[in-house]
Design a protein around this motif. Structure first.
Motif, PDB file in Angstrom:
ATOM      1  N   HIS A  80       0.832  -1.203   0.000  1.00  0.00           N
ATOM      2  CA  HIS A  80       0.000   0.000   0.000  1.00  0.00           C
ATOM      3  C   HIS A  80       0.867   1.252   0.000  1.00  0.00           C
ATOM      4  O   HIS A  80       1.934   1.274   0.614  1.00  0.00           O
ATOM      5  CB  HIS A  80      -0.938  -0.019   1.213  1.00  0.00           C
ATOM      6  CG  HIS A  80      -1.728  -1.287   1.310  1.00  0.00           C
ATOM      7  ND1 HIS A  80      -1.864  -1.992   2.484  1.00  0.00           N
ATOM      8  CD2 HIS A  80      -2.389  -1.993   0.359  1.00  0.00           C
ATOM      9  CE1 HIS A  80      -2.600  -3.072   2.256  1.00  0.00           C
ATOM     10  NE2 HIS A  80      -2.921  -3.091   0.970  1.00  0.00           N
ATOM     11  N   GLU A  81       0.347   2.248  -0.649  1.00  0.00           N
ATOM     12  CA  GLU A  81       1.098   3.494  -0.834  1.00  0.00           C
ATOM     13  C   GLU A  81       0.735   4.469   0.296  1.00  0.00           C
ATOM     14  O   GLU A  81      -0.404   4.944   0.344  1.00  0.00           O
ATOM     15  CB  GLU A  81       0.697   4.080  -2.191  1.00  0.00           C
ATOM     16  CG  GLU A  81       1.534   5.204  -2.710  1.00  0.00           C
ATOM     17  CD  GLU A  81       2.984   4.830  -2.904  1.00  0.00           C
ATOM     18  OE1 GLU A  81       3.813   5.398  -2.172  1.00  0.00           O
ATOM     19  OE2 GLU A  81       3.269   3.986  -3.767  1.00  0.00           O
ATOM     20  N   GLU A 112      -1.289   7.651  -0.194  1.00  0.00           N
ATOM     21  CA  GLU A 112      -2.731   7.620  -0.459  1.00  0.00           C
ATOM     22  C   GLU A 112      -3.582   7.537   0.809  1.00  0.00           C
ATOM     23  O   GLU A 112      -4.803   7.404   0.723  1.00  0.00           O
ATOM     24  CB  GLU A 112      -3.046   6.455  -1.398  1.00  0.00           C
ATOM     25  CG  GLU A 112      -2.478   6.709  -2.784  1.00  0.00           C
ATOM     26  CD  GLU A 112      -2.822   5.638  -3.780  1.00  0.00           C
ATOM     27  OE1 GLU A 112      -2.884   4.466  -3.369  1.00  0.00           O
ATOM     28  OE2 GLU A 112      -3.041   5.966  -4.950  1.00  0.00           O
ATOM     29  N   THR A 169      -3.496   2.761  -5.284  1.00  0.00           N
ATOM     30  CA  THR A 169      -2.412   2.050  -5.962  1.00  0.00           C
ATOM     31  C   THR A 169      -2.032   0.857  -5.095  1.00  0.00           C
ATOM     32  O   THR A 169      -1.899   0.991  -3.876  1.00  0.00           O
ATOM     33  CB  THR A 169      -1.185   2.977  -6.113  1.00  0.00           C
ATOM     34  OG1 THR A 169      -1.617   4.145  -6.804  1.00  0.00           O
ATOM     35  CG2 THR A 169      -0.061   2.297  -6.861  1.00  0.00           C
ATOM     36  N   HIS A 177       0.814  -2.107  -4.883  1.00  0.00           N
ATOM     37  CA  HIS A 177       2.030  -2.717  -5.426  1.00  0.00           C
ATOM     38  C   HIS A 177       2.026  -4.210  -5.144  1.00  0.00           C
ATOM     39  O   HIS A 177       1.317  -4.676  -4.252  1.00  0.00           O
ATOM     40  CB  HIS A 177       3.270  -2.098  -4.764  1.00  0.00           C
ATOM     41  CG  HIS A 177       3.356  -0.619  -4.938  1.00  0.00           C
ATOM     42  ND1 HIS A 177       3.593  -0.032  -6.151  1.00  0.00           N
ATOM     43  CD2 HIS A 177       3.227   0.402  -4.048  1.00  0.00           C
ATOM     44  CE1 HIS A 177       3.619   1.289  -6.000  1.00  0.00           C
ATOM     45  NE2 HIS A 177       3.386   1.577  -4.735  1.00  0.00           N
TER      46      HIS A 177
END
Lengths: 230, 136
Positions: A87-88, A91, A194, A196
């Motif tokens: 996880h970003e 965000e 987003t 990853h």
């Protein structure tokens, strides 16, 4: 910010620093789920508060411990994210803003919404996600695209509802927990995020590897529905 | 004189278990009961589990003492080949033990989870009180 972590020494420090950079005022808590590598050391070095479970209890128990800590600390908002760097942290505001605005009690960071950026999800995992999305959407009578996301934002009400679940899932609190919250009038909102690929190569959930996950989750969903009838 | 080959199972006389086999079953039953009583004395097995295991032991001893009773019971239930009834009886007994242990395990697991969480939270709270707040 709650970060359940099991053997994520390689990535947890980066995640904690990322969260600090985005939300300097937030309290970052890493729940070390009996890791045998240097996860606790790396998390502490990056400036996180640590909760050390005495042995490996499972992702769900680690998450529940973090939520309990947040509730006892009277947190207004809680964001849970994975320690593996999927996880970003940038965000996080996307999850917190609807909570602050009172638009939702529970915000899910979705990898399948239009506008989201996602790594190439393995076909088996995508199929499982689709299946549970279908089941949950049919029961909830509204579309939920990503029922297995670990990137979630909760306000105090959702936190209280989550923690009121008597048999909080031990390993994979996904669709069952979401359904439980929804059936208790939690307003659920999905936002595109987003996602990853797991940067350590070994997911904490590990459910894609397990054939046991699908029947277990279906039974768990049935259990959530059944519990309401009692 | 009845021999196992001379009659069909349905025609076999009641309680047709050889003295040696009865002795073996008796020893197993006594062994189980003695083990359970020892565990009860040491308090190493919980009383409800001991009660269940003693009931199983009593069933085995009862079978050794009055095999004809079990044969009669079998025929009364419409099972004309008594070994099937014995297997069913043993299966029900074992299933009861498994159910009991599964329940206990779930309870213990839940308690263990709560304890480990409380320990972790208390340790964290203690650390927060003694240590300076973490810095990024």
């Amino acid at each position: 910010m709650i970060i359940p972590a099991y053997n994520e020494a390689a990535s947890v420090g980066r995640v904690v620093r990322g969260v600090h950079a985005v939300c300097p005022e937030a309290r970052v808590v890493v729940v070390n789920d009996g890791s045998t590598d240097g996860t606790a050391r790396e998390a502490a070095r990056a400036g996180a508060a640590l909760i050390d479970l005495p042995f490996n209890c499972g992702y769900g128990v680690a998450l529940q411990t973090g939520l309990l800590h947040a509730q006892r600390s009277r947190a207004d908002f809680v964001v849970a994210l994975d320690a593996d760097g999927q996880h970003e942290p940038a965000e996080i505001p996307k999850l917190v803003e609807p909570l602050r605005a009172g638009a939702a009690d529970l915000v899910l960071g979705s990898r399948y919404l239009p506008g989201s950026l996602c790594y190439r999800v393995p076909r088996a995992r995508r199929l499982v996600s689709w299946l549970f999305s279908l089941v949950v959407s049919l029961i909830m009578r509204r579309t939920i695209r990503d029922t297995t996301t670990g990137f979630q934002g909760l306000n105090a009400r959702a936190l209280q509802v989550y923690l009121s679940m008597k048999d909080f899932p031990e390993t994979s609190p996904d669709a069952d927990l979401l359904l439980y919250a929804y059936r208790r009038q939690c307003r659920v909102l999905e936002v595109p995020v987003t996602m990853h690929a797991d940067q350590t190569g070994d997911s904490m959930h590990g459910y894609a590897k397990s054939f046991f996950y699908v029947p277990k989750m279906l039974i768990s969903l049935f259990g959530v529905l059944l519990a309401e009838r009692r | 004189m009845w021999t196992p080959d001379s009659l069909t199972a349905a025609q076999a006389p009641l309680g047709h278990i050889s003295p040696r086999a009865r002795l073996l079953v008796l020893c197993i039953g006594l062994g189980l009961c003695a083990w359970v009583v020892t565990k009860m004395r040491n308090r190493t097995v919980l009383i409800p589990t001991c009660t269940l295991l003693l009931a199983v032991g009593a069933g085995i001893l009862g079978f050794a003492a009055w095999p004809s009773f079990f044969d009669r019971l079998s025929r009364l239930l419409g099972i004309y080949y008594p070994p099937v009834f014995y297997f069913l009886f043993a299966f029900i007994g074992l299933f009861a033990v498994v159910l009991h242990l599964a329940t206990r395990l779930s309870i213990t697991d839940e308690r263990c989870r709560k304890l480990s969480q409380e320990i972790a939270l208390l340790k964290a709270a203690q650390k927060t009180e003694t240590d300076p707040p973490p810095r990024p």
